[in-house]
Design a protein around this motif. Sequence first.
Motif, PDB file in Angstrom:
ATOM      1  N   PRO A 393       0.818  -1.209   0.000  1.00 10.96           N
ATOM      2  CA  PRO A 393       0.000   0.000   0.000  1.00 10.96           C
ATOM      3  C   PRO A 393       0.859   1.269   0.000  1.00 10.96           C
ATOM      4  O   PRO A 393       1.870   1.351   0.708  1.00 10.96           O
ATOM      5  N   VAL A 394       0.487   2.230  -0.797  1.00 14.46           N
ATOM      6  CA  VAL A 394       1.113   3.557  -0.813  1.00 14.46           C
ATOM      7  C   VAL A 394      -0.027   4.561  -0.697  1.00 14.46           C
ATOM      8  O   VAL A 394      -0.656   4.935  -1.679  1.00 14.46           O
ATOM      9  N   GLY A 395      -0.317   4.975   0.556  1.00 12.11           N
ATOM     10  CA  GLY A 395      -1.498   5.784   0.779  1.00 12.11           C
ATOM     11  C   GLY A 395      -2.733   4.978   0.429  1.00 12.11           C
ATOM     12  O   GLY A 395      -2.929   3.859   0.932  1.00 12.11           O
ATOM     13  N   GLY A 396      -3.529   5.511  -0.469  1.00 13.59           N
ATOM     14  CA  GLY A 396      -4.725   4.798  -0.892  1.00 13.59           C
ATOM     15  C   GLY A 396      -4.506   3.958  -2.139  1.00 13.59           C
ATOM     16  O   GLY A 396      -5.471   3.446  -2.709  1.00 13.59           O
ATOM     17  N   PHE A 397      -3.247   3.853  -2.557  1.00 19.89           N
ATOM     18  CA  PHE A 397      -2.934   3.129  -3.788  1.00 19.89           C
ATOM     19  C   PHE A 397      -1.994   1.956  -3.485  1.00 19.89           C
ATOM     20  O   PHE A 397      -1.667   1.678  -2.343  1.00 19.89           O
ATOM     21  N   ILE A 398      -1.574   1.299  -4.551  1.00 19.09           N
ATOM     22  CA  ILE A 398      -0.638   0.186  -4.448  1.00 19.09           C
ATOM     23  C   ILE A 398       0.609   0.514  -5.265  1.00 19.09           C
ATOM     24  O   ILE A 398       0.505   0.967  -6.414  1.00 19.09           O
ATOM     25  N   GLY A 399       1.777   0.282  -4.677  1.00 16.66           N
ATOM     26  CA  GLY A 399       3.029   0.519  -5.393  1.00 16.66           C
ATOM     27  C   GLY A 399       4.018  -0.605  -5.131  1.00 16.66           C
ATOM     28  O   GLY A 399       3.767  -1.517  -4.333  1.00 16.66           O
ATOM     29  N   TRP A 400       5.157  -0.517  -5.794  1.00 14.72           N
ATOM     30  CA  TRP A 400       6.183  -1.553  -5.670  1.00 14.72           C
ATOM     31  C   TRP A 400       7.223  -1.163  -4.642  1.00 14.72           C
ATOM     32  O   TRP A 400       7.736  -0.041  -4.662  1.00 14.72           O
ATOM     33  N   ARG A 401       7.567  -2.112  -3.764  1.00 17.51           N
ATOM     34  CA  ARG A 401       8.679  -1.911  -2.838  1.00 17.51           C
ATOM     35  C   ARG A 401       9.784  -2.894  -3.215  1.00 17.51           C
ATOM     36  O   ARG A 401       9.600  -4.105  -3.165  1.00 17.51           O
ATOM     37  N   GLN A 402      10.929  -2.349  -3.601  1.00 19.14           N
ATOM     38  CA  GLN A 402      12.031  -3.160  -4.083  1.00 19.14           C
ATOM     39  C   GLN A 402      12.839  -3.720  -2.917  1.00 19.14           C
ATOM     40  O   GLN A 402      13.258  -2.974  -2.030  1.00 19.14           O
ATOM     41  N   ALA A 403      13.046  -5.022  -2.915  1.00 17.36           N
ATOM     42  CA  ALA A 403      13.953  -5.633  -1.950  1.00 17.36           C
ATOM     43  C   ALA A 403      15.389  -5.426  -2.429  1.00 17.36           C
ATOM     44  O   ALA A 403      15.638  -5.125  -3.598  1.00 17.36           O
ATOM     45  N   MET A 404      16.351  -5.575  -1.510  1.00 17.03           N
ATOM     46  CA  MET A 404      17.753  -5.437  -1.891  1.00 17.03           C
ATOM     47  C   MET A 404      18.093  -6.473  -2.958  1.00 17.03           C
ATOM     48  O   MET A 404      17.770  -7.658  -2.800  1.00 17.03           O
ATOM     49  N   PRO A 405      18.719  -6.051  -4.063  1.00 13.34           N
ATOM     50  CA  PRO A 405      19.078  -7.021  -5.089  1.00 13.34           C
ATOM     51  C   PRO A 405      20.166  -7.969  -4.597  1.00 13.34           C
ATOM     52  O   PRO A 405      21.012  -7.602  -3.784  1.00 13.34           O
TER      53      PRO A 405
END
Length: 423
Positions: A393-405
């Motif tokens: 969740p990003v506020g009221g939306f959905i976004g990508w959270r990148q894990a460490m490569p």
Amino acid sequence: MTAVRPQPPTPAVTVVGIGADGWDGLSDASRAALRDAEVLIGARRQLDLLPAPCAGERVTWPTPLRPAVPALLAAHAGRRIAVLASGDPMFYGIGRALAEETGGAGGLRVLPHPSSVSWATARLGWPLEDVEVVTLVGRPTARLAAALHEGRRLLVLSADAGTPAAVAELLRDRGFGPSRMRVLEQLGGPKEHMGAETTADEWPERADGDPLNLVAVECHRAPHALRLGAVPGLPDEAYEHDGQLTKRHIRAATLGALAPAPGETLWDVGGGSGSIAIEWMRTHPSCHAYTVERDPVRAARIARNADRLGVPGLVVVTGRAPAALFELPLPDAVFVGGGLTAPGLLDACWQALPTGGRLVANTVTLESEALLADAHRRHGGELVRLAVAHAVPVGGFIGWRQAMPVTQWAVRKTLDTPAGVDT
């Protein structure tokens, strides 16, 4: 004139399978071997099934049994020996140990009897090829956990009268309480008994049955239980950990690069939570693994994870690599998940690998990445960067959270590969 083909000499050791039906259930060949033997070796229960015409010296197995085999055979060398075994001697029986000691077919004659598994599938109407057999004779109950999958049928070879209750307890603990259970006792004999079917959740906590039994299980997972598949990449929630865990998607890719095969041995260096070694062993019951972890708290956690996930045979070595590696059996594959910058570590792992062995190393730091890039330049293999992102969740939306490569070097040692890694 037809030439007479010489007959091979009769092996000095004959192993005879015997069931709960005793002497009456034996073939003519088995009876003849027992009457002819100068030495009769077996459990007291089995020896008591033989009639007086079996006049050989009767010797009961000591405890523990396996270490005693060479000395017993040596003590009676030159005499005709008959060894009694339950059912089929070559199916989780003493036949394996005897074959190892006598050199196999040339030194051992085997006269099998229907195994308890054959009797059980006949009584239950279960096709044998659709059943998985797990033995708990001399083995921890925890190893049953690796075989638990929805809808599977299991036959559990019991150690004693207490095994059914222990099986029920494990099923409840692992989220398989609705599984159907039935105990079959004294199969093939006059006292044969098949108990009533009930669930593991309803199983009584008692051990008043016959010690000669096996447990039939139809696996059913409880609705709340975590689903564990049969391939690498178990849910992260399956592990107890403190953050030192190769995450699910990276773990699946890592096991794919390691490519376990039946009977192979893994070194897991920098065990963390033990996930790589555990999932290596879950690929096949004959796989072995040694995990090296310097932190004793984490080492104890690895052992708990292995027990819970059905591979209690995982060997956890508490110590620092590379020093802790030198006493281990040689590996078929090595995974380095931590400690890459330790002096001599990568070199020690490489030197230990036989031709055809695989090495896979993962890192998230620039310092270790430089070491892997140099090793790749010298020895080839595959250098890849694995990146995973999760939707959050990003506020009221959905976004990508990148894990460490994760940078991964995977290589197979070949005859033309240089012997060492300069670290």
